[in-house]
Each structure stands twice: as structure tokens, then as C-alpha cells.
Write a protein that holds these residues in place. Structure first.
Motif, PDB file in Angstrom:
ATOM      1  N   LEU A 186       0.865  -1.174   0.000  1.00 41.67           N
ATOM      2  CA  LEU A 186       0.000   0.000   0.000  1.00 41.67           C
ATOM      3  C   LEU A 186       0.906   1.230   0.000  1.00 41.67           C
ATOM      4  N   ALA A 187       1.138   1.772  -1.185  1.00 37.20           N
ATOM      5  CA  ALA A 187       2.105   2.859  -1.350  1.00 37.20           C
ATOM      6  C   ALA A 187       1.774   3.637  -2.617  1.00 37.20           C
ATOM      7  N   ASP A 188       2.420   4.790  -2.761  1.00 36.28           N
ATOM      8  CA  ASP A 188       2.212   5.683  -3.898  1.00 36.28           C
ATOM      9  C   ASP A 188       3.365   5.504  -4.884  1.00 36.28           C
ATOM     10  N   ALA A 189       3.057   5.091  -6.110  1.00 39.18           N
ATOM     11  CA  ALA A 189       4.100   4.853  -7.117  1.00 39.18           C
ATOM     12  C   ALA A 189       4.886   6.113  -7.447  1.00 39.18           C
ATOM     13  N   ARG A 190       4.347   7.280  -7.110  1.00 36.72           N
ATOM     14  CA  ARG A 190       5.061   8.544  -7.339  1.00 36.72           C
ATOM     15  C   ARG A 190       6.124   8.788  -6.272  1.00 36.72           C
ATOM     16  N   LYS A 191       6.131   7.956  -5.235  1.00 38.22           N
ATOM     17  CA  LYS A 191       7.068   8.124  -4.119  1.00 38.22           C
ATOM     18  C   LYS A 191       7.803   6.810  -3.845  1.00 38.22           C
ATOM     19  N   PRO A 192       8.686   6.400  -4.761  1.00 38.37           N
ATOM     20  CA  PRO A 192       9.347   5.102  -4.615  1.00 38.37           C
ATOM     21  C   PRO A 192      10.200   4.984  -3.363  1.00 38.37           C
ATOM     22  N   GLU A 193      10.585   6.108  -2.784  1.00 40.30           N
ATOM     23  CA  GLU A 193      11.374   6.037  -1.555  1.00 40.30           C
ATOM     24  C   GLU A 193      10.590   5.396  -0.416  1.00 40.30           C
ATOM     25  N   THR A 194       9.251   5.385  -0.511  1.00 40.86           N
ATOM     26  CA  THR A 194       8.441   4.802   0.558  1.00 40.86           C
ATOM     27  C   THR A 194       8.415   3.284   0.525  1.00 40.86           C
ATOM     28  N   TYR A 195       8.843   2.676  -0.575  1.00 42.85           N
ATOM     29  CA  TYR A 195       8.899   1.205  -0.625  1.00 42.85           C
ATOM     30  C   TYR A 195      10.269   0.687  -1.051  1.00 42.85           C
ATOM     31  N   ALA A 196      11.235   1.593  -1.131  1.00 43.45           N
ATOM     32  CA  ALA A 196      12.586   1.187  -1.538  1.00 43.45           C
ATOM     33  C   ALA A 196      13.216   0.209  -0.547  1.00 43.45           C
ATOM     34  N   HIS A 197      12.783   0.260   0.713  1.00 42.45           N
ATOM     35  CA  HIS A 197      13.346  -0.647   1.712  1.00 42.45           C
ATOM     36  C   HIS A 197      12.782  -2.064   1.590  1.00 42.45           C
ATOM     37  N   VAL A 198      11.728  -2.227   0.780  1.00 41.44           N
ATOM     38  CA  VAL A 198      11.088  -3.536   0.613  1.00 41.44           C
ATOM     39  C   VAL A 198      11.453  -4.166  -0.727  1.00 41.44           C
ATOM     40  N   VAL A 199      11.397  -3.378  -1.780  1.00 39.65           N
ATOM     41  CA  VAL A 199      11.623  -3.896  -3.128  1.00 39.65           C
ATOM     42  C   VAL A 199      13.113  -4.096  -3.357  1.00 39.65           C
ATOM     43  N   GLU A 200      13.467  -5.292  -3.802  1.00 39.83           N
ATOM     44  CA  GLU A 200      14.877  -5.571  -4.044  1.00 39.83           C
ATOM     45  C   GLU A 200      15.386  -4.787  -5.251  1.00 39.83           C
ATOM     46  N   SER A 201      16.679  -4.546  -5.278  1.00 41.09           N
ATOM     47  CA  SER A 201      17.271  -3.879  -6.436  1.00 41.09           C
ATOM     48  C   SER A 201      17.444  -4.885  -7.565  1.00 41.09           C
ATOM     49  N   ASP A 202      17.761  -4.397  -8.750  1.00 45.71           N
ATOM     50  CA  ASP A 202      17.954  -5.247  -9.929  1.00 45.71           C
ATOM     51  C   ASP A 202      16.702  -6.043 -10.288  1.00 45.71           C
ATOM     52  N   VAL A 203      15.549  -5.381 -10.227  1.00 44.90           N
ATOM     53  CA  VAL A 203      14.300  -5.984 -10.689  1.00 44.90           C
ATOM     54  C   VAL A 203      14.384  -6.204 -12.192  1.00 44.90           C
ATOM     55  N   ASP A 204      13.847  -7.314 -12.666  1.00 44.80           N
ATOM     56  CA  ASP A 204      13.921  -7.625 -14.096  1.00 44.80           C
ATOM     57  C   ASP A 204      12.947  -6.806 -14.930  1.00 44.80           C
ATOM     58  N   VAL A 205      11.747  -6.578 -14.396  1.00 47.80           N
ATOM     59  CA  VAL A 205      10.696  -5.898 -15.162  1.00 47.80           C
ATOM     60  C   VAL A 205       9.921  -4.958 -14.250  1.00 47.80           C
ATOM     61  N   VAL A 206       9.698  -3.731 -14.725  1.00 47.28           N
ATOM     62  CA  VAL A 206       8.742  -2.820 -14.102  1.00 47.28           C
ATOM     63  C   VAL A 206       7.538  -2.724 -15.032  1.00 47.28           C
ATOM     64  N   VAL A 207       6.372  -3.089 -14.522  1.00 47.49           N
ATOM     65  CA  VAL A 207       5.124  -2.921 -15.261  1.00 47.49           C
ATOM     66  C   VAL A 207       4.412  -1.732 -14.639  1.00 47.49           C
ATOM     67  N   GLN A 208       4.038  -0.763 -15.464  1.00 47.23           N
ATOM     68  CA  GLN A 208       3.404   0.454 -14.943  1.00 47.23           C
ATOM     69  C   GLN A 208       2.059   0.682 -15.605  1.00 47.23           C
ATOM     70  N   ASP A 209       1.022   0.823 -14.765  1.00 47.18           N
ATOM     71  CA  ASP A 209      -0.337   1.068 -15.235  1.00 47.18           C
ATOM     72  C   ASP A 209      -1.020   1.963 -14.209  1.00 47.18           C
ATOM     73  N   VAL A 210      -0.621   3.232 -14.184  1.00 45.35           N
ATOM     74  CA  VAL A 210      -1.147   4.166 -13.187  1.00 45.35           C
ATOM     75  C   VAL A 210      -1.957   5.263 -13.865  1.00 45.35           C
ATOM     76  N   ALA A 211      -3.075   5.611 -13.235  1.00 46.92           N
ATOM     77  CA  ALA A 211      -3.953   6.652 -13.768  1.00 46.92           C
ATOM     78  C   ALA A 211      -3.638   7.969 -13.072  1.00 46.92           C
ATOM     79  N   THR A 212      -2.615   8.640 -13.534  1.00 50.58           N
ATOM     80  CA  THR A 212      -2.197   9.892 -12.918  1.00 50.58           C
ATOM     81  C   THR A 212      -1.495  10.749 -13.959  1.00 50.58           C
ATOM     82  N   ARG A 213      -1.399  12.037 -13.700  1.00 51.37           N
ATOM     83  CA  ARG A 213      -0.539  12.884 -14.525  1.00 51.37           C
ATOM     84  C   ARG A 213       0.908  12.569 -14.194  1.00 51.37           C
TER      85      ARG A 213
END
Length: 212
Positions: free
Chosen positions: A113-140
Motif C-alpha cells: 500500500l504505497a504511492d508509485a510517485r514516491k518510490p522512496e516509501t517502498y525502496a526498503h522492501v523492493v529488491e534492487s535489480d528488478v527484471d521488469v517494471v510494469v506500470q499502469d497508473v492513472a495519474t498525470r
């Protein structure tokens, strides 16, 4: 020229006499099932539409995925059926509750439960060197979201971005919006393929890119 191979764990199977993409897993959104298999509806999934169109997503199965804009889990549940660890970021509490239910039967799906515009809020959870980022956000600022989350991608990783023109500017010509997004993305990505999703999703463009 042959179409790109589907990822391992994604097959074309017959449902009610119609061949459709499918993954193995528990149903999430009322989709047709056949034993362990469930149909993947490309009209409810931008990534599903990308696969139906034969885009070179780079997905092979087993990847580590960061999914931005997971909503209630319609698409990310399919991804978690065939991928490796799948981090699902969703900002709104109501769809996040449905996302948690989809994750109950999927040990590789990790709702955040986080805001994709603020990756620093989940950087401590998501591992580095992710293979794929899928983005489907309804925002400017959809290109900016992709650029901010580039930090998680491996050097040879892929961005699979579904651009929603009406979320950027409801009054502008979608073609002009897509051009602006592509131009901004070039600050941090090499664009590999861009295709309109008309026929599946109105006023959407899919972009495959790699970090530069």
C-alpha cells in the motif's frame, strides 16, 4: 516474421470454444476457468493486450517484477502466476483490500500500500535489480513515475508502460500526449517498441523500454 514466444506459464487455451491467453491460478475477477487455468482478458489488462498484440515484452517467466498501479489485482495476479517475486504497488485502500485477497493463494505476490510517485516509501522492501517494471497508473506525470522507479531496474531490465492519455490531459489529442511522454522517457530510457492499444483500450499506448 514469427510472434515473440509467450512467457513460460502463459499459454493459449480454449475457453467456450475461443482461444485465449491463460495462466494457472485461482480466479480473481470472474474470468472463465478450465481446471487450474484461467483466461486472461486483454480488455481488462493492458499487459494482456500487449501480449495479444505480439509485443516484445521480454517476459520469459520467473522474473522479479515491480508492478505499479496494481489496483484490485486483475493483471498482477496473472503476472504472479508465472513470474518470480512480484511486488504490487497500489495507493488506494479499497482496491488494495481486493489485492490482498488475490495474494492469499499466491506466495510470490507481495502487495504494497504505497504511492508509485514516491518510490522512496517502498525502496526498503523492493529488491534492487528488478527484471521488469510494469506500470499502469492513472495519474498525470506517468513518464516521471517511470523515471523515478528506474532505480529498481537491472541494467538489462525492461519497462512495460501503459500510457493513459486521458489521465495526462483529457482535452489534448492522445497522439500529442503520447509523443510528450515518449520524449520525457528518453531522459532515462531507450524506447524499444511503442504501440497503440486501440481495439483493447481506448486512448492508451504501450511502451517497451530499457534503462540507459
Amino acid at each position: 516474421m514469427s510472434e515473440p514466444a509467450l512467457p513460460d506459464g502463459v499459454e493459449r487455451r480454449s475457453f467456450d470454444g475461443t482461444e485465449r491467453l491463460a495462466t494457472r491460478g485461482e480466479a480473481v475477477y470472474g474470468e472463465p476457468t478450465d481446471g487450474d487455468w484461467r483466461a486472461w482478458n486483454p480488455r481488462r489488462s493492458k499487459l494482456g493486450a500487449m501480449l495479444e498484440l505480439g509485443m516484445e515484452t521480454g517476459l520469459a517467466g520467473g522474473e522479479t517484477v515491480l508492478y505499479l498501479g496494481a489496483a484490485s489485482g486483475t493483471t498482477v495476479s496473472h503476472v504472479a502466476d508465472f513470474a518470480g517475486p512480484t511486488y504490487a504497488v497500489e495507493f488506494a485502500a479499497r482496491p488494495a483490500r481486493d489485492l490482498l485477497e488475490a495474494a492469499d493463494s499466491r506466495p510470490r505476490l507481495f502487495p504494497l500500500l504505497a504511492d508509485a510517485r514516491k518510490p522512496e516509501t517502498y525502496a526498503h522492501v523492493v529488491e534492487s535489480d528488478v527484471d521488469v517494471v510494469v506500470q499502469d497508473v492513472a495519474t498525470r506525470g506517468q513518464a516521471r513515475v517511470a523515471l523515478e522507479n528506474r532505480r529498481f531496474l537491472a541494467d538489462d531490465g525492461r519497462l512495460l508502460l501503459a500510457v493513459k492519455a486521458r489521465s495526462e490531459n483529457v482535452a489534448r489529442d492522445p497522439a500529442a500526449v503520447f509523443e510528450d511522454v515518449r520524449h520525457e522517457l528518453a531522459d532515462g530510457y531507450d524506447l524499444l517498441e511503442c504501440r497503440r492499444l486501440d481495439g483493447y483500450h481506448v486512448d492508451h499506448e504501450a511502451i517497451v523500454a530499457r534503462p540507459r
